[in-house]
Design a protein around this motif. Structure first.
Motif, PDB file in Angstrom:
ATOM      1  N   THR A  36     -46.425 -23.177 101.210  1.00 13.44           N
ATOM      2  CA  THR A  36     -45.286 -22.268 101.095  1.00 13.44           C
ATOM      3  C   THR A  36     -44.008 -22.917 101.613  1.00 13.44           C
ATOM      4  OG1 THR A  36     -45.691 -21.292 103.261  1.00 13.44           O
ATOM      5  CG2 THR A  36     -46.719 -20.221 101.370  1.00 13.44           C
ATOM      6  N   THR A  37     -42.908 -22.492 101.022  1.00 14.47           N
ATOM      7  CA  THR A  37     -41.577 -22.884 101.471  1.00 14.47           C
ATOM      8  C   THR A  37     -40.739 -21.615 101.558  1.00 14.47           C
ATOM      9  OG1 THR A  37     -41.768 -24.975 100.274  1.00 14.47           O
ATOM     10  CG2 THR A  37     -39.547 -24.296 100.943  1.00 14.47           C
ATOM     11  N   GLY A  47     -49.073 -22.644  88.912  1.00 20.12           N
ATOM     12  CA  GLY A  47     -48.807 -23.664  89.917  1.00 20.12           C
ATOM     13  C   GLY A  47     -47.680 -23.404  90.891  1.00 20.12           C
ATOM     14  N   THR A  48     -46.648 -22.659  90.488  1.00 15.34           N
ATOM     15  CA  THR A  48     -45.508 -22.354  91.361  1.00 15.34           C
ATOM     16  C   THR A  48     -45.029 -20.940  91.085  1.00 15.34           C
ATOM     17  OG1 THR A  48     -44.778 -24.666  91.388  1.00 15.34           O
ATOM     18  CG2 THR A  48     -43.141 -23.023  91.997  1.00 15.34           C
ATOM     19  N   ILE A  49     -44.736 -20.216  92.163  1.00 21.28           N
ATOM     20  CA  ILE A  49     -44.177 -18.873  92.025  1.00 21.28           C
ATOM     21  C   ILE A  49     -43.323 -18.565  93.244  1.00 21.28           C
ATOM     22  CG2 ILE A  49     -46.150 -17.704  93.096  1.00 21.28           C
ATOM     23  CD1 ILE A  49     -45.651 -15.413  91.007  1.00 21.28           C
ATOM     24  N   ASP A  50     -42.239 -17.841  93.031  1.00 24.55           N
ATOM     25  CA  ASP A  50     -41.414 -17.335  94.122  1.00 24.55           C
ATOM     26  C   ASP A  50     -41.781 -15.874  94.332  1.00 24.55           C
ATOM     27  OD1 ASP A  50     -40.190 -19.789  94.128  1.00 24.55           O
ATOM     28  OD2 ASP A  50     -38.329 -19.104  93.191  1.00 24.55           O
ATOM     29  N   ARG A  85     -41.568 -19.647  98.258  1.00 21.22           N
ATOM     30  CA  ARG A  85     -42.081 -20.345  97.079  1.00 21.22           C
ATOM     31  C   ARG A  85     -43.491 -20.813  97.415  1.00 21.22           C
ATOM     32  NH1 ARG A  85     -38.085 -23.917  94.548  1.00 21.22           N
ATOM     33  NH2 ARG A  85     -37.713 -21.959  93.469  1.00 21.22           N
ATOM     34  N   LEU A  86     -44.427 -20.503  96.530  1.00 24.88           N
ATOM     35  CA  LEU A  86     -45.804 -20.955  96.678  1.00 24.88           C
ATOM     36  C   LEU A  86     -46.071 -22.007  95.609  1.00 24.88           C
ATOM     37  CD1 LEU A  86     -45.753 -18.139  98.094  1.00 24.88           C
ATOM     38  CD2 LEU A  86     -48.114 -17.891  97.378  1.00 24.88           C
ATOM     39  N   ASP A  87     -46.585 -23.159  96.039  1.00 26.15           N
ATOM     40  CA  ASP A  87     -46.995 -24.232  95.145  1.00 26.15           C
ATOM     41  C   ASP A  87     -48.473 -24.470  95.395  1.00 26.15           C
ATOM     42  OD1 ASP A  87     -44.437 -25.202  93.932  1.00 26.15           O
ATOM     43  OD2 ASP A  87     -43.925 -25.517  96.042  1.00 26.15           O
ATOM     44  N   TYR A 141     -52.640 -23.264  98.553  1.00 22.03           N
ATOM     45  CA  TYR A 141     -51.217 -23.389  98.247  1.00 22.03           C
ATOM     46  C   TYR A 141     -50.428 -23.730  99.505  1.00 22.03           C
ATOM     47  CZ  TYR A 141     -51.227 -18.618 100.067  1.00 22.03           C
ATOM     48  OH  TYR A 141     -51.412 -17.521 100.861  1.00 22.03           O
TER      49      TYR A 141
END
Length: 120
Positions: A72-73, A98-101, A90-92, A70
């Motif tokens: 991260t942002t 697929g995406t989670i905060d 945020r992880l993509d 993943y």
């Protein structure tokens, strides 16, 4: 509003060095470097499970680093108390959904991380 219930937003560069270093090495999947930033009796809670002490935390870090890929942002950060900080990332990636905060709630002790709670 009491001090214990208030948070002060901070820029990523305003976070304590140990938190910035943890996020960098954790996001790289470096379990040993991540664990070196924690107190010997640290506790980490992730996905509803708590890991206590460095051996258990290192096993968790090794598993977490190899389970998914993943990016991260950093979405934001705040100081929640004298030794408490929260970072939202945020992880993509290739995990289910697929995406989670996620919120990373850090407690520091003596310049190291003594507690980390990771939750959506």
């Amino acid at each position: 509003m009491s001090e214990s219930s208030s948070s002060t937003p901070v820029e990523h560069d305003g976070l304590p060095e140990v938190i910035r270093r943890y996020l960098t090495v954790h996001n790289r999947g470096d379990a040993s470097a991540s664990a070196s930033l924690m107190t010997p009796d640290a506790h980490v809670t992730d996905d509803g499970k708590t890991y206590g002490g460095l051996p258990a935390i290192e096993r968790w870090l090794d598993r977490a680093a190899s389970e998914y890929t993943y990016a991260t942002t950093c979405l934001g950060a705040a100081q929640d108390g004298p030794d408490r900080w929260t970072v939202t990332q945020r992880l993509d990636g290739d995990f289910p959904g697929g995406t989670i905060d996620l919120r990373y709630a850090f407690t520091l002790d003596g310049g190291l991380i003594s507690r980390l709670v990771i939750a959506p």
